[in-house]
Scaffold this active site. Structure first.
Site, PDB file in Angstrom:
ATOM      1  N   ASP A  86      40.994 -43.918   7.385  1.00  0.00           N
ATOM      2  CA  ASP A  86      41.828 -44.632   7.799  1.00  0.00           C
ATOM      3  C   ASP A  86      42.917 -43.868   8.798  1.00  0.00           C
ATOM      4  OD1 ASP A  86      44.248 -46.502   8.206  1.00  0.00           O
ATOM      5  OD2 ASP A  86      44.238 -47.053   5.988  1.00  0.00           O
ATOM      6  N   ASP A 122      36.804 -44.015  15.356  1.00  0.00           N
ATOM      7  CA  ASP A 122      36.762 -44.454  16.926  1.00  0.00           C
ATOM      8  C   ASP A 122      38.245 -44.767  17.247  1.00  0.00           C
ATOM      9  OD1 ASP A 122      37.424 -46.512  14.800  1.00  0.00           O
ATOM     10  OD2 ASP A 122      37.052 -48.217  16.091  1.00  0.00           O
ATOM     11  N   GLU A 157      32.103 -47.919  12.290  1.00  0.00           N
ATOM     12  CA  GLU A 157      31.667 -47.818  13.711  1.00  0.00           C
ATOM     13  C   GLU A 157      31.324 -49.104  14.355  1.00  0.00           C
ATOM     14  OE1 GLU A 157      28.529 -44.992  16.025  1.00  0.00           O
ATOM     15  OE2 GLU A 157      28.703 -44.867  13.762  1.00  0.00           O
TER      16      GLU A 157
END
Length: 176
Positions: A86, A122, A157
Site C-alpha cells: 500500500d 506502480d 500490477e
C-alpha cells in the site's frame, strides 16, 4: 528448525490474495513465510497448503514489523519480497508505509549474507521515496531494475498496467 534446513527462506510481506506465493511456490519449492492482514488471502493460502499437503509455507496474520521482529532471527532469511505494498499516497498517511528507515534496517539484519530485498510498486512517488530510503541505507545508489526476477504478475500490477503506470522494481543484495 525449519529456518536451518537446506531450502531458501523467503519472506513475502503483504501477499494479498495469495496468488503470488502460490505461483512462486509452484516454481521453486523453498520455505515461504507469508505475512498478510487480508483474511481472504490467508484463507486462499491455507486452502492451497491443505490441498497440496505442503509443510513449508507458513502464514502469519497481523503487523509485519512485529511478526518479523519476534519470529525471525538475524541472518536467517534469503529473500524479502514486498510486491505492491500500500503506497499510502496522502501526506498525512505516508508514515504508514512499510518502507522506512526502521524497517529497512531491520530487513537487512534479518537477511543472510548475499540475501535479497525485492520491492515493486506502480506508484511513482512511493518508488522514488523507497529508492531514496534504500540508497541512504546502503550508502550507495539504489537503482530501478528492469529484471523482475521470478516476480509473478499480481492483481495490483495488472491494475497498474491497465492504468498505464510504470512498474518499478528495486532489488538490493546484502553484501556483508
Amino acid at each position: 528448525d525449519i529456518l536451518k534446513n537446506n531450502n531458501k527462506n523467503i519472506l513475502e510481506i503483504g501477499f494479498g490474495t495469495g496468488s503470488s506465493v502460490i505461483e512462486l511456490y509452484k516454481n521453486k519449492k523453498e520455505n515461504y513465510y507469508c505475512i498478510e492482514s487480508y483474511l481472504l488471502g490467508i484463507d486462499n493460502i491455507n486452502r492451497f497448503i491443505k490441498e497440496q499437503s505442503i509443510d513449508n509455507i507458513y502464514v502469519y496474520h497481523g503487523d509485519a514489523i512485529e511478526i518479523i521482529e519476534n519470529n525471525f532471527p538475524d541472518n536467517s532469511l534469503d529473500e524479502i519480497l514486498l510486491f505492491f505494498p500500500d503506497p499510502w499516497p496522502k501526506n498525512k498517511h505516508k508514515k504508514r508505509r512499510i518502507i522506512n528507515g526502521f524497517s529497512v534496517s531491520m530487513f537487512f539484519k534479518k537477511l543472510k549474507k548475499e540475501g535479497l530485498i525485492h520491492f515493486a510498486t506502480d506508484h511513482i512517488n512511493y518508488a522514488y521515496s523507497a529508492k531514496e530510503i534504500f540508497s541512504s541505507f546502503i550508502n550507495g545508489k539504489a537503482v530501478f531494475n528492469n529484471n523482475r526476477r521470478l516476480r509473478p504478475i499480481t492483481n495490483y500490477e495488472k491494475r497498474g498496467v491497465k492504468r498505464k503506470n510504470f512498474i518499478f522494481d528495486i532489488i538490493l543484495k546484502k553484501i556483508d
